[in-house]
Design an enzyme around this catalytic site. Sequence first.
Site, short mmCIF file in Angstrom:
data_model
loop_
_atom_site.label_atom_id
_atom_site.label_comp_id
_atom_site.label_asym_id
_atom_site.label_seq_id
_atom_site.Cartn_x
_atom_site.Cartn_y
_atom_site.Cartn_z
N SER A 133 32.07 117.04 82.11
CA SER A 133 31.53 118.18 81.37
C SER A 133 32.28 119.46 81.66
CB SER A 133 30.06 118.39 81.74
OG SER A 133 29.93 118.68 83.12
N CYS A 134 33.13 119.48 82.69
CA CYS A 134 33.80 120.73 83.05
C CYS A 134 35.19 120.44 83.57
CB CYS A 134 33.00 121.48 84.11
SG CYS A 134 33.84 122.96 84.72
N GLY A 135 36.20 120.85 82.82
CA GLY A 135 37.55 120.60 83.25
C GLY A 135 38.02 121.52 84.34
N CYS A 137 35.98 122.39 87.21
CA CYS A 137 35.23 122.28 88.45
C CYS A 137 36.19 122.06 89.61
CB CYS A 137 34.24 121.12 88.36
SG CYS A 137 33.02 121.35 87.05
#
Length: 296
Positions: A133-135, A137
């Site tokens: 969901s988050c490139g 992090c």
Amino acid sequence: MGRLTVHRPVVKVVLGADGTTQRRRSDTLAVEEPLEIRIAGAPLAITMRTPGHDVELAAGFLVSEGVIARGDQFRAAIHCGGPGTAPIPAGATSLLGAPTSAENTYNVLDVALAPGVALPAPDLARSFYTTSSCGLCGKASIDAVETVSSYDVATDAATIAAADLLSLPDRLLAEQAGFGKTGGLHAAALFDAATGELLVVREDVGRHNAVDKVVGWALLDDRLPLTGTVLQVSGRASFELVQKAVMAGIPILSAVSAPSSLAVELAEASGLTLAGFVRGASMNLYARADRVLTGS
């Protein structure tokens, strides 16, 4: 091609005028598994992805991080373990937290860069843990990810008619076989802005992975920079998606949903055309609106 979907038993509950009904059925789910990316045997990053097109994913990731920018800089890649792979040092461990073995799980990919290409700095290892969901992090700050691109999208002369741009989400949806079965996969597609030709489509449980697979496809086909193209994504436009487009030399990014404030700031600073809420007969143009021809 890896496994895109799996089947799992579920209990279907329906509330109706006659009361509640339950029945057991099989449901189709999008596969999500970790992929550890290594460079010359050294662990670099982990991403949660849908298996399939792993080499493209790794190649696109390396473009996004500024490690490589041309097809001739990427030499080869192999899934670790199994026949024909390099020996694994005794006691070695991976970023996945377990001792390595010769068993090929297809969840560890070792990349070889071309001779003369600088390896990533050692301090980058273990700093790139990403999720579907988050490139971004694991990044310490925005400054750490604003990598200077090898390509200047601000000078790209590409244009596209508004009607043609509005047609891209439906064209992308028509190609989303995995999403049609699961409802749980993002997608990214690359189009030629001048001809409207669909060049490639990739699906993944992570929106940034889908884009990396598209960029990796282009790198392995020696198409970078992606001058005169449009990147259409199935969800929102985050900062990392704008960054990935800029790093690949893509001048136009179109998203079905909203962009973030930082995505708009990066698009403005880079000279990338950013369109959001591209649905039906309308869209919002957040940066470089001059590339979208309205006829008025």
